[in-house]
Write an enzyme that holds these catalytic residues in place. Structure first.
Site, PDB file in Angstrom:
ATOM      1  N   ASP A 196     -10.018  -4.328  -4.820  1.00 22.38           N
ATOM      2  CA  ASP A 196      -9.386  -3.394  -3.880  1.00 22.38           C
ATOM      3  C   ASP A 196     -10.048  -2.027  -4.028  1.00 22.38           C
ATOM      4  O   ASP A 196      -9.879  -1.357  -5.044  1.00 22.38           O
ATOM      5  CB  ASP A 196      -7.884  -3.300  -4.166  1.00 22.38           C
ATOM      6  CG  ASP A 196      -7.127  -2.512  -3.111  1.00 22.38           C
ATOM      7  OD1 ASP A 196      -7.753  -1.692  -2.398  1.00 22.38           O
ATOM      8  OD2 ASP A 196      -5.909  -2.716  -2.991  1.00 22.38           O
ATOM      9  N   HIS A 216      -7.983  -5.311  -0.090  1.00 21.08           N
ATOM     10  CA  HIS A 216      -6.743  -4.542  -0.021  1.00 21.08           C
ATOM     11  C   HIS A 216      -5.575  -5.288   0.615  1.00 21.08           C
ATOM     12  O   HIS A 216      -4.451  -5.211   0.137  1.00 21.08           O
ATOM     13  CB  HIS A 216      -6.995  -3.231   0.735  1.00 21.08           C
ATOM     14  CG  HIS A 216      -5.824  -2.306   0.731  1.00 21.08           C
ATOM     15  ND1 HIS A 216      -5.255  -1.835  -0.434  1.00 21.08           N
ATOM     16  CD2 HIS A 216      -5.098  -1.765   1.760  1.00 21.08           C
ATOM     17  CE1 HIS A 216      -4.237  -1.044  -0.132  1.00 21.08           C
ATOM     18  NE2 HIS A 216      -4.122  -0.986   1.178  1.00 21.08           N
ATOM     19  N   SER A 273       0.827  -1.197   0.000  1.00 25.92           N
ATOM     20  CA  SER A 273       0.000   0.000   0.000  1.00 25.92           C
ATOM     21  C   SER A 273       0.868   1.257   0.000  1.00 25.92           C
ATOM     22  O   SER A 273       1.657   1.462  -0.919  1.00 25.92           O
ATOM     23  CB  SER A 273      -0.962  -0.045   1.191  1.00 25.92           C
ATOM     24  OG  SER A 273      -1.973   0.921   1.066  1.00 25.92           O
TER      25      SER A 273
END
Length: 271
Positions: free
Chosen positions: A215, A245, A108
């Site tokens: 996601d 995610h 991320s």
């Protein structure tokens, strides 16, 4: 389980808390992990254990303003500083394991940090793994910065994983930031994305990109723009149908980590 040791070092803007995971056998390589926004390295115990079982010694650090490290919570003025702090971690690890090839894994926001790290220090890396990286185009940043006041709305934890227990643990974790985004941090993140977009491709550095098809936090379409800019010939992508995610916390986490460790083995063997 892998043995872990917590330690500290001085970053550019405060003291940082790092962790090392190791096994009983001599490691064949080293993995450095860059965690995501608002979280901390304690959430990567299972990942680190799997990597150690695959022959790694693992290093990670709570970024400034995150987890147990110093600094105002989730406040980042310049992501270049976080990249430098991560390099300081790598230099400390290199003194202990000077001859081991290095794998960098970023998730991320940590995928953004890892991407920029690879542009700055790619000659020190053997493999790069990006998990749901916030690169290319992250439309949420523009939307948040356009608001007069960023709302204090907690993260929808159902976007993390199809496993409800993951969201429950996240919501109850006192080391996770549960407050609003900070404008300075989002602006810095946007600049970092632009720096990656303007920076060099990764050439022949092996790159594995993993992403969940569903996601909602870092949509796959925006990330693909960044991946296409970075990738070279030694590139593999794994897109997981229905995945949200946090792929390492997903219902098919065993499949995900098996794909990651297989890629690492293949690339290190090719060296």
């Amino acid at each position: 389980m892998a043995e872990s040791r917590e330690w500290t070092y001085q970053g550019l803007r405060g003291k940082l808390v790092a962790r090392t995971w190791s096994g009983s056998q001599a490691p064949t390589h080293r993995v450095v992990i860059a965690h995501g926004y608002g979280e901390h390295i304690g959430r990567y115990e299972a990942v680190a254990d799997a990597l150690v079982r695959n022959g790694a010694v693992v290093y990670a650090v709570d970024h400034i303003g995150h987890g147990k490290s110093e600094g105002e919570r989730v406040f980042v003025e310049d992501f270049e500083d976080i990249v430098t702090d991560l390099h300081t971690l790598d230099e400390a690890a290199r003194k202990v394991h000077p001859d081991l090839p290095v794998v960098l894994l970023g998730h991320s926001m940590g995928g953004l940090i890892a991407s920029r790290y690879a542009q700055r220090y790619g000659d020190t890396l053997a493999v790069l793994v990006l998990s749901s990286p916030a690169i290319g185009r992250w439309s949420a940043a523009s939307a948040l910065l356009a608001m007069k006041e960023i709302p204090d709305v907690p993260l929808d934890v159902t976007t993390l994983s199809r496993n409800p227990a993951v969201g429950d643990r996240y919501a109850a974790d006192p080391l996770v930031w549960h407050g609003p985004f900070k404008r300075t941090t989002i602006a810095s993140m946007q600049r970092a994305i632009e720096e990656v977009n303007k920076g060099p491709s990764l050439g022949d550095l092996p790159l594995l990109w993993i992403h969940g098809e569903n996601d909602q936090l870092v949509p796959i379409e925006g990330t693909r723009l960044g991946i296409e800019h970075l990738r070279g010939d030694r590139y593999v992508e794994r897109i997981y149908p229905g995945g949200r995610h946090e792929l390492f916390n997903e219902t098919n986490a065993d499949e995900v980590i098996a794909d990651v460790t297989a890629f690492i083995r293949t690339q290190l063997t090719a060296r």
